[in-house]
Structure formats: C-alpha cells, structure tokens
Design a protein around this motif. Structure first.
Motif, PDB file in Angstrom:
ATOM      1  N   GLN A  40      12.988  -5.763   6.520  1.00 12.23           N
ATOM      2  CA  GLN A  40      14.269  -6.009   5.263  1.00 12.23           C
ATOM      3  C   GLN A  40      13.231  -6.309   3.765  1.00 12.23           C
ATOM      4  OE1 GLN A  40      14.314 -10.352   7.199  1.00 12.23           O
ATOM      5  NE2 GLN A  40      15.657  -8.878   8.985  1.00 12.23           N
ATOM      6  N   LYS A  41      12.195  -6.654   3.945  1.00 11.95           N
ATOM      7  CA  LYS A  41      11.510  -6.803   2.117  1.00 11.95           C
ATOM      8  C   LYS A  41      11.305  -5.426   1.621  1.00 11.95           C
ATOM      9  CE  LYS A  41       7.445  -8.424   4.007  1.00 11.95           C
ATOM     10  NZ  LYS A  41       6.258  -8.572   3.329  1.00 11.95           N
ATOM     11  N   TRP A  42      11.734  -4.113   2.045  1.00  9.90           N
ATOM     12  CA  TRP A  42      11.517  -2.671   1.243  1.00  9.90           C
ATOM     13  C   TRP A  42      13.368  -3.011   1.052  1.00  9.90           C
ATOM     14  CZ3 TRP A  42       7.165  -1.588  -1.286  1.00  9.90           C
ATOM     15  CH2 TRP A  42       6.194  -1.765  -0.758  1.00  9.90           C
ATOM     16  N   PHE A  43      13.815  -3.005   2.119  1.00 12.45           N
ATOM     17  CA  PHE A  43      15.342  -3.131   1.818  1.00 12.45           C
ATOM     18  C   PHE A  43      15.637  -4.120   0.540  1.00 12.45           C
ATOM     19  CE2 PHE A  43      19.719  -4.466   2.757  1.00 12.45           C
ATOM     20  CZ  PHE A  43      20.525  -3.245   2.688  1.00 12.45           C
ATOM     21  N   LEU A  44      15.060  -4.898   0.984  1.00 16.07           N
ATOM     22  CA  LEU A  44      15.803  -5.801  -0.230  1.00 16.07           C
ATOM     23  C   LEU A  44      15.092  -5.047  -1.853  1.00 16.07           C
ATOM     24  CD1 LEU A  44      16.922  -8.174  -0.948  1.00 16.07           C
ATOM     25  CD2 LEU A  44      14.673  -9.859  -0.933  1.00 16.07           C
ATOM     26  N   LEU A  45      13.960  -4.521  -2.002  1.00 13.45           N
ATOM     27  CA  LEU A  45      13.656  -4.487  -3.128  1.00 13.45           C
ATOM     28  C   LEU A  45      14.352  -2.812  -3.447  1.00 13.45           C
ATOM     29  CD1 LEU A  45       9.596  -3.778  -4.282  1.00 13.45           C
ATOM     30  CD2 LEU A  45      11.124  -1.432  -3.679  1.00 13.45           C
ATOM     31  N   VAL A  46      15.012  -1.932  -2.587  1.00 13.41           N
ATOM     32  CA  VAL A  46      15.532  -1.055  -3.285  1.00 13.41           C
ATOM     33  C   VAL A  46      16.980  -1.378  -3.620  1.00 13.41           C
ATOM     34  CG1 VAL A  46      16.601   1.346  -2.187  1.00 13.41           C
ATOM     35  CG2 VAL A  46      13.936   1.025  -1.340  1.00 13.41           C
ATOM     36  N   ALA A  47      17.569  -1.978  -2.621  1.00 16.94           N
ATOM     37  CA  ALA A  47      18.994  -3.003  -2.973  1.00 16.94           C
ATOM     38  C   ALA A  47      18.631  -3.158  -4.648  1.00 16.94           C
ATOM     39  CB  ALA A  47      19.342  -3.913  -2.323  1.00 16.94           C
ATOM     40  N   LEU A  48      17.952  -4.383  -4.742  1.00 13.80           N
ATOM     41  CA  LEU A  48      17.708  -5.040  -6.433  1.00 13.80           C
ATOM     42  C   LEU A  48      17.103  -4.024  -7.086  1.00 13.80           C
ATOM     43  CD1 LEU A  48      17.597  -7.525  -7.429  1.00 13.80           C
ATOM     44  CD2 LEU A  48      15.118  -7.337  -7.521  1.00 13.80           C
ATOM     45  N   SER A  49      16.078  -2.881  -6.948  1.00 18.81           N
ATOM     46  CA  SER A  49      16.008  -1.972  -8.057  1.00 18.81           C
ATOM     47  C   SER A  49      17.693  -1.130  -7.979  1.00 18.81           C
ATOM     48  CB  SER A  49      15.067  -1.313  -7.492  1.00 18.81           C
ATOM     49  OG  SER A  49      14.064  -1.814  -7.050  1.00 18.81           O
ATOM     50  N   ILE A 347      11.430   0.721 -12.013  1.00 18.85           N
ATOM     51  CA  ILE A 347      11.712  -1.125 -11.600  1.00 18.85           C
ATOM     52  C   ILE A 347      11.270  -1.304 -10.128  1.00 18.85           C
ATOM     53  CG2 ILE A 347      13.780  -2.707 -11.238  1.00 18.85           C
ATOM     54  CD1 ILE A 347      15.466  -1.201 -12.999  1.00 18.85           C
ATOM     55  N   GLY A 348      11.511  -0.723  -8.966  1.00 21.65           N
ATOM     56  CA  GLY A 348      11.203  -0.824  -8.047  1.00 21.65           C
ATOM     57  C   GLY A 348       9.386  -0.639  -7.683  1.00 21.65           C
ATOM     58  N   SER A 349       8.966  -0.001  -9.091  1.00 24.49           N
ATOM     59  CA  SER A 349       7.353   0.330  -8.892  1.00 24.49           C
ATOM     60  C   SER A 349       6.651  -1.028  -9.021  1.00 24.49           C
ATOM     61  CB  SER A 349       6.841   1.079  -9.322  1.00 24.49           C
ATOM     62  OG  SER A 349       7.024   2.842  -8.547  1.00 24.49           O
ATOM     63  N   LEU A 350       7.453  -1.836  -9.809  1.00 23.25           N
ATOM     64  CA  LEU A 350       7.301  -2.984 -10.399  1.00 23.25           C
ATOM     65  C   LEU A 350       7.747  -4.176  -9.818  1.00 23.25           C
ATOM     66  CD1 LEU A 350       6.770  -4.945 -13.543  1.00 23.25           C
ATOM     67  CD2 LEU A 350       9.402  -4.857 -13.963  1.00 23.25           C
ATOM     68  N   LEU A 351       8.409  -4.200  -9.082  1.00 18.54           N
ATOM     69  CA  LEU A 351       8.859  -5.276  -8.191  1.00 18.54           C
ATOM     70  C   LEU A 351       7.428  -4.950  -6.974  1.00 18.54           C
ATOM     71  CD1 LEU A 351      12.225  -5.475  -8.051  1.00 18.54           C
ATOM     72  CD2 LEU A 351      11.206  -6.830  -9.452  1.00 18.54           C
ATOM     73  N   ALA A 352       7.372  -4.234  -6.703  1.00 22.81           N
ATOM     74  CA  ALA A 352       6.393  -3.891  -5.416  1.00 22.81           C
ATOM     75  C   ALA A 352       5.333  -4.831  -5.745  1.00 22.81           C
ATOM     76  CB  ALA A 352       6.372  -2.912  -4.616  1.00 22.81           C
ATOM     77  N   ILE A 353       4.712  -3.836  -6.849  1.00 23.89           N
ATOM     78  CA  ILE A 353       3.174  -4.627  -7.874  1.00 23.89           C
ATOM     79  C   ILE A 353       2.938  -5.417  -7.991  1.00 23.89           C
ATOM     80  CG2 ILE A 353       1.889  -3.627  -9.152  1.00 23.89           C
ATOM     81  CD1 ILE A 353       2.046  -1.646  -7.414  1.00 23.89           C
ATOM     82  N   VAL A 354       3.819  -6.638  -8.413  1.00 23.40           N
ATOM     83  CA  VAL A 354       4.032  -8.066  -7.978  1.00 23.40           C
ATOM     84  C   VAL A 354       3.261  -8.588  -7.202  1.00 23.40           C
ATOM     85  CG1 VAL A 354       5.228  -9.798  -9.418  1.00 23.40           C
ATOM     86  CG2 VAL A 354       5.084  -7.717 -10.636  1.00 23.40           C
ATOM     87  N   TYR A 355       4.579  -7.179  -6.548  1.00 23.58           N
ATOM     88  CA  TYR A 355       4.382  -8.921  -5.056  1.00 23.58           C
ATOM     89  C   TYR A 355       3.091  -8.630  -4.299  1.00 23.58           C
ATOM     90  CZ  TYR A 355       5.719  -8.946  -0.276  1.00 23.58           C
ATOM     91  OH  TYR A 355       5.197 -10.027   1.101  1.00 23.58           O
ATOM     92  N   LEU A 356       2.808  -7.184  -4.365  1.00 23.68           N
ATOM     93  CA  LEU A 356       1.446  -6.780  -3.290  1.00 23.68           C
ATOM     94  C   LEU A 356      -0.168  -7.158  -4.368  1.00 23.68           C
ATOM     95  CD1 LEU A 356       2.361  -3.082  -2.499  1.00 23.68           C
ATOM     96  CD2 LEU A 356       2.724  -5.070  -1.225  1.00 23.68           C
ATOM     97  N   ALA A 357       0.089  -7.527  -5.246  1.00 21.28           N
ATOM     98  CA  ALA A 357      -1.288  -7.820  -5.910  1.00 21.28           C
ATOM     99  C   ALA A 357      -0.510  -9.859  -5.760  1.00 21.28           C
ATOM    100  CB  ALA A 357      -0.554  -7.974  -7.263  1.00 21.28           C
TER     101      ALA A 357
END
Length: 816
Positions: A40-49, A347-357
């Motif tokens: 669900q988290k990754w789906f949300l990230l892809v959809a938002l991007s 955009i997906g990389s930005l969101l993922a890095i901010v979350y994972l960091a």
C-alpha cells in the motif's frame, strides 16, 4: 473398530479437500500480500508521483486544435513558454547570399596537356625519320634525304605529326617544315608562342568569366590540386585574344627567324595550337554552393512566454499559422510523454528518500497507513491548489499591464499544508513536508529558486507557530505572523528582480500578507473535517474531552464512583509526570480519565466500587473472575468507539493493562487445583493474562504505571513517604521485569522521573493532617480555623485488624 480408529479415519482429510485448502490458502496469501502495508505504501508513492507529474505537464492530456489559413480562432492563444521560431524568409535570404558569394571553380592546366613535350616529340620524330611506321628495312633514313616522289607514306607521316600536336593537318605548313627539315628554330618558336598564352590562361567563354569579376574565381590546378583565388580576371585570354597575342608577335618573329616563310609557319602552327586550358568546373562549383547553403544557420525570431499568438475571433493568416506551428512543436507531445516517466522517477525518488531516511517519522501511536494517506492527501491537495492558482493568477494579470503573474503568486497559501501536518503529526513531520511541498510548488512556477525559499520559510514558520495547538485562535495568529514574514521575503525577492520601487512590489507585499492570513483561515476551517475523516485527535478535541461534564464521565461517576475517583487521581499523576518524560500531558491526562470506562458494565465486580458490600468474586471460579476483569478492557474500547473518543485514547484504553498477569486469581486457581489433587487440570498462565497489546507509547506506559501504583497505594496501612516510595518502586520494577514496557519508548531515566513524580503526587494525596486537640474528653474537636465537626474520638488514620486483612485481599485481587 475401536474409538481411536474411528477418530483417526474421521480426522483423515481427503486429497481433494487438501488441495482445495492449499489453493484457498495461496489465494488468501496473494490477497494479503496485495493488501499488505508495504504494498500500500509503494502504491501510494507511485500514484502520487504519477498524478503530480501529469499535472506538471498538463498538455499531454489535451491535443491542441489544428488551424488552417482562413480559420477563425475560437479563443485567445498565448505562448506557453519562450519559443524560438525560424524566420524562413530571412534564412533563405542569408542562404542565397552565401551561395552568391561562392566563387566559380576553374580547372587550370598550365601545361596545356603537356604541349611542350608533344611538340618536342613530334619534331624529334620527324627529324629522325621515325615519324612513319617502318619506312623500309634497315636503319631509318632522315626524311629530308628521301625524295618526296618516292615516299609512299606521306599522308601517314603528316597525320602522325599533326596528331601529336592535336591539331588539324595543314598541308602548307607541313610542306614548309618538310622542305626545311623540321628545323628546331620553328620548334622553339612554337613552344615560346604557345607558352606565353597558356601560362596566363585561355578561357573558352570570357563573358561567363567576367561575370565573376567582383568576387573573382578560384583556379584549381589539375596537376597539384592547389587552389588560387584570382580577382584580376583581365589576365586571362579568350580564344581570339590568345590568337591576337600570337599574331602580334609575327613582325618580331620574322626578324629573329630570318625567313618569313618559317616565321609564318611558326605563327600559324601556334595559332592552331590555341585552345582553352581554363575550364569552368560546374560540378565542383555547385557542390561548394550546397555546402555554403547548408552552413548558414537558421534565423530565429523569439516569441516570449505569454505573448499573444492569435486573439479570439481573429482570422488565421500565414504568420499566425507559423506561430501556432512553433507553439505546437514546443509543446512536443511525443517528447512530453517521454518526460513524464522521468519526472515520476524524480518525484518518487524524492518521496522515497525522505520517507526512508526517517524525515517523515510517524508517531508510534499512529496508524502508518492512515498517516501516509493523510500526508499524501494534504500534499496532493495543496499542490493542485497551487497548480490551479497559477493559472488563475496568469488570467488575472492578463487584464492588467502594471504587474506580472508572479506578483500574485506570493498569495499562494502553501503554508496551510505545513500547518495541518504540524497540528496532526508534529513539527518534525511538518518540516519534511515543507521541503517537499516547496519543491513541488516551485516546479509549478518554472522551478524558480527564490519561490522555493519563500514557500519553505513560510511553511516552517507556520508549522512552528502551531506546535502547541490548544486554541482555535492560534491558527489565525500564526497566519498573521506568516503574513508578516512573507512581506519581508517579498521585499527581498522584489529587490532581486530590481522592481522594489514599483507598483508590482506593492501588489507582491499585499499578496504575501494575504497568503499567510489565508493559510490560517483555510486551516481553521479544514481541521474539523480532517478530524472526522481520518479519526485524528487534536489538542482541541482533548481539551473538550477533558471537561468533566462530558456525558461519559458523568455516567462513570454515577455507575462506578470508585472507578471515577481512581481515574481522576491517575489523571493527576500522569499529568504531573508527562512533561518530565517528554510525553503529551494532555493526552495522558484525558486517557487516564477514560482508561477504566469499561468497568461501568460490571462495576460491582471491582473492589473500588463495592463500598464494603458483598464481594461478587466469592461465588465465581477464578477463571471466571479473571474473564470479568479482562473484559473491562474490551468493554472500554467499545464505549470509546461508540462515543468517538479518538484512536489515541482508544489505543491507550486497550494497552493500559498490557499483557500483565492477574496474579491473585491465578494463584487461587492453582491452589484450588492442588487441593483437589487433580493433576489432569492444567492451569495455563496465559488464561490469566490480559490480551494486550503492551503499551506502544510513552503515554500508554505512563497510564499503566499510574493505574497500578494508585491501586497499590490504596492498600497501604500507614501511607508514609517511605512506604509510598517503596511501593512505587516495587510496582515499577515488577512491571519492568514482566516485560510490559518493552514496546514503548520509556527509558530507565524516564522510569526514574516517573517514580519521583509519583512519590510527590501520592505524598500530597496521603499527607498527614494535624490532630485536633480534645476538649473536656468530648467527641467535639475544634479546628485551627475555629470550625467544628462531629468526629469520632478514634484516630481516623488507624485501621482495625479486619480492615487490614480486607485491604491485603483487595490488593491481591488486583494482581498486585
């Protein structure tokens, strides 16, 4: 058939049912994987991007209308960006000019096809008599010694001689040369006369040559390929000019030759040899013209962003069509489709890095999926608002000429997103959100760095201003402060633009202040909607729930007065302690009010509500008594959900007992089993433990400790400070050793602070009062302030032996 065999046959599953079971299990596993929080988290990230990327390039969703010459424009069309449009007319002129400047290429043969060698060869052969093919047997005889009437090959000799010169045979010249034995003087005169004209160059068409007089021609040697630009074209002869030059040498040659006949023969022969040795190379010239044409760069006309291409109702002309074509090419739908995946990845990389960091750290009490969904909705909502506002600002500015759309962009309420996130998730999450939304908002405005800084500072200011949100007016006050900060930022940006002393700067300042105020107003109106939609609990809602006039608390006070009093004391304990361990005092206090509301369903089964009456547990088995005690947690959760107390409070109600053991009834069950002597009865410890879960937050752990410590303190016979301190430490150590605090963030330092605060609070509750002096051995005591009360002569602090036994039994029933 024995009973054991029947049971085994009955229990043996069929192959078909086993396969079906495995298949259903696989289906459930696949479905659970699809619905797992990670997916669900990754789906949300892809959809938002994807959504943000498409909105950044809106032109991929629509195809511009194709206009033709004579069509009428149905709307104003403006340039979406700066466009460089090729000016084909000027480009063609430059190309034609470049072609005209290319000089003609002429192939130059200074040796006239080896004319000197051919002349020498012809005369030499004639003089040696080898000019004919096998004149006779033996050695060749000089031709001047052979009588002409005996020479049968005369025609062959003549043809051979003139063929070597590549001229038409001339009988008169030939006769003279034969008669004089082909003298070397004639040979030299012919070479000299020919060289003089061929060295300068003989052209076939002088008119074409002279047309290039202004730019000259390029002579390209056919032997060395060396090129020479010649601008003086008068040096070249045409055929007639060359012959005239040779004829002009007749008089002088007659003096030198000594024989007019030989001089005329030399002149005539040289005239016969004249032919062009300078020829126009059309193929090379055209090739160089093509190169010059291709080397000319196109001439572009710049169309600025926002420039009107065609107005509504205007008829499309050739110029309009060129501009519209350039606009369509600049949009580049095919390229746009290729750019969207790249933007999605960024955009997906930005969101993922901010979350994972860990920059978007989620509170332990929060549902991670709900929190991420909330952040995504706020992020997307603010972005769409800014995206739409940018178009509106552009349309508004179109009707005015004294300011640009960027002046209105300062009014964009980007800070409201950071406000909302700070209110519901804290300032840490709001800081990360501010970075992301500032990046996206600046992308909408062509990626301007100054706007990124503007939005980021205003968002951080807004988040910091609402960090302690306990009054509705805080949002408006923060909005005003953000507006003032925006004014300073607008002044700085307008200074950078060099338009500080202009009307646009004034509009920008007003827009910046409105943007801050608008952020506070929007947040004030939308917070209740978010509370209802996502089930979040704000400090404002907690303050409302902390009102003791709440219907649920009134009902608790009526139905379970002992529990109500216990809850109030626990709330005082946790409120005084929470701030020392960096927990939320308001959440802890309100949760303590409601943590035992489940006891309202069976209040008389809890010792604090029995008021010295019948003990209901005496008629119940220990296992049943434990179930009654355990059920108060489940009943409390149901009450909380029914009255919509909020997820944070519901979680604390569910966790305030953790997985602790009900020791009294567990030991009682073991004793009963031992007395009966039935070893087949197995007393399981997990049957006497609360279902949990264990406390997940500091507030839940604090409520658990306060609940147990307050209950244990009630059993103290002499609640002196030392005994209170010992009891508090004993309870905390027991809970810690049982592992009930393993899943919350309480540290040993926090436990030390909790114990110290509990000691202070309980010491204030169980303080010793001043004894009133007896007057004439009567039962009336007079207080210090002169008031009198009818009290017993018996020390109220002393307890009877029966009371002490009851207190110990009550403590055991609580599992302490």
């Amino acid at each position: 058939m024995t009973d054991k065999t029947r049971i085994m046959k009955k229990a043996k599953p069929s192959k078909k049912s086993d396969r079906e079971t495995r298949g259903m299990g696989n289906q459930r596993s696949f479905g659970s994987n699809l619905l797992s929080p990670e997916v669900q988290k990754w789906f949300l990230l892809v959809a938002l991007s994807l959504i943000i990327s498409i909105l950044l390039f809106p032109n991929i969703l629509s195809r511009p209308r194709d206009y033709k010459i004579g069509d009428v424009a149905d709307a104003d069309i403006k340039a979406s960006r700066d466009i460089l449009m090729e000016n084909e007319e000027l480009t063609e002129k430059d190309r034609e000019k470049a072609v005209k400047e290319v000089p003609y290429i002429y192939d130059f043969d200074p040796f006239a096809s080896n004319l000197v060698l051919r002349i020498k060869e012809a005369f030499s052969d004639a003089r040696e008599g080898s000019i004919s093919d096998d004149v006779g047997p033996g050695e060749p005889i000089p031709i001047e010694k052979i009588p002409l009437d005996m020479l049968e090959d005369k025609e062959i000799i003549k043809d051979r001689f003139f063929k070597l010169h590549e001229i038409t045979p001339d009988d008169k010249i030939f006769e003279i040369l034969v008669k004089n034995g082909f003298p070397s003087e004639v040979e030299n005169h012919v070479i000299e006369l020919a060289n003089k004209v061929f060295e300068r160059g003989v052209v076939g068409n002088r008119t074409v040559l002279m047309s290039q007089a202004q730019k000259g021609v390029v002579l390209q040697s056919i032997h060395t390929q060396k090129e020479t630009l010649i601008t003086d074209l008068n040096r070249f002869y045409d055929i007639e000019g060359a012959k005239s030059q040779i004829k002009g040498q007749r008089r002088e040659l007659r003096k030198v030759a000594g024989s007019p006949q030989l001089a005329d023969a030399s002149i005539n022969m040289a005239l016969s040899l004249v032919k062009p040795n300078l020829t126009f190379n059309k193929r090379e010239t055209e090739l160089r013209k093509d190169i010059a044409r291709e080397s000319v760069k196109p001439v572009y006309h710049q169309i600025k962003k926002g420039e009107m291409l065609v107005r509504e109702g205007e008829r499309i002309g050739p110029d309009h069509l060129l501009k519209l074509s350039a606009e369509a090419r600049s949009l580049g739908q095919a390229n746009m489709l290729g750019r969207v995946p790249g933007m999605i990845i960024l955009i997906g990389s930005l969101l993922a890095i901010v979350y994972l960091a860990g920059l978007m750290r989620i509170r332990p009490s929060g549902n991670e999926g709900i929190v991420l969904l909330f952040n995504a909705v706020i992020l997307l909502g603010v972005f769409i608002f800014i995206w739409a506002y940018a178009f509106i600002a552009e349309e508004i500015a179109r009707g005015f000429h004294f300011f640009t759309p960027k002046a209105l962009l300062f009014a964009a309420p980007v800070a409201c997103g950071a406000m909302l996130v700070a209110v519901f998730q804290g300032i840490g999450m709001a800081a990360a959100f501010s970075i992301i939304i500032s990046v996206f908002a600046s992308l909408v405005i062509e990626g301007r760095v100054e706007f990124f800084i503007y939005f980021f500072i205003s968002s951080l200011t807004a988040a910091y201003g609402v960090r302690d949100y306990r009054e509705r007016g805080i949002l408006i006050n923060t909005g005003l402060k953000v507006g003032l900060i925006n004014i300073v930022l607008c002044l700085s940006i307008e200074t950078l633009y060099g338009s500080l002393y202009s009307l646009e700067a004034v509009i920008a300042l007003v827009a910046g202040f409105i943007g801050g105020l608008l952020a506070g107003v929007i947040s004030t109106g939308i917070i209740p909607l978010i509370e209802m939609s996502f089930g979040f609990t704000t400090d404002i809602k907690l303050l409302e729930l902390a009102n003791l006039d709440q219907p649920l608390l009134k009902e608790l006070m009526v139905q379970a007065p002992g529990t109500y009093h216990h809850s109030v004391i626990v709330s005082n304990m946790v409120e005084a302690t929470a701030e020392a361990i960096q927990a939320n005092p308001l959440l802890a206090k309100v949760s303590a009010y409601y943590h035992d509301i489940g006891k309202m369903k069976k209040p008389l089964y809890f010792i604090e509500n029995q008021m010295g009456g019948e003990n209901k547990h005496e008629k119940l088995a220990p296992s049943m008594s434990s179930l009654v005690l355990i059920s108060h947690v489940k009943d409390g959760v149901e009450h909380a959900r029914e009255h919509k107390l909020g997820k944070e409070i519901i979680d604390i109600i569910q966790q305030h007992q953790g997985k602790s053991l009900i020791t009294y009834f567990y030991q009682k069950a073991k004793e009963q089993a031992a007395n009966k002597g039935d070893k087949a009865i197995e007393i399981k410890e997990e049957d006497f433990r609360y279902p949990g879960p264990k406390p997940q937050t500091k507030e839940a752990g604090l409520v658990m400790l306060a609940d147990m410590v307050e209950a244990a303190s009630r059993s103290l016979v002499d609640p002196s400070p030392a005994r209170i301190q010992g009891t508090v430490q004993k309870i905390i150590n027991k809970v810690f050793a049982d592992g009930q605090l393993d899943e919350c963030e309480l540290t040993l330092k926090d436990l030390h602070e909790i114990a110290k605060s509990f000691n202070n609070t309980l010491g204030g509750i169980f303080h010793h009062r001043v004894e009133y002096p007896e007057a004439n051995s009567k039962t009336v005591k007079k207080a210090v302030n002169g008031d009198t009360d009818q009290v017993s002569t018996e020390d109220p602090g002393a307890k009877k032996p029966d009371d002490k036994a009851d207190d110990k039994e009550s403590l055991k029933r609580l599992g302490l």
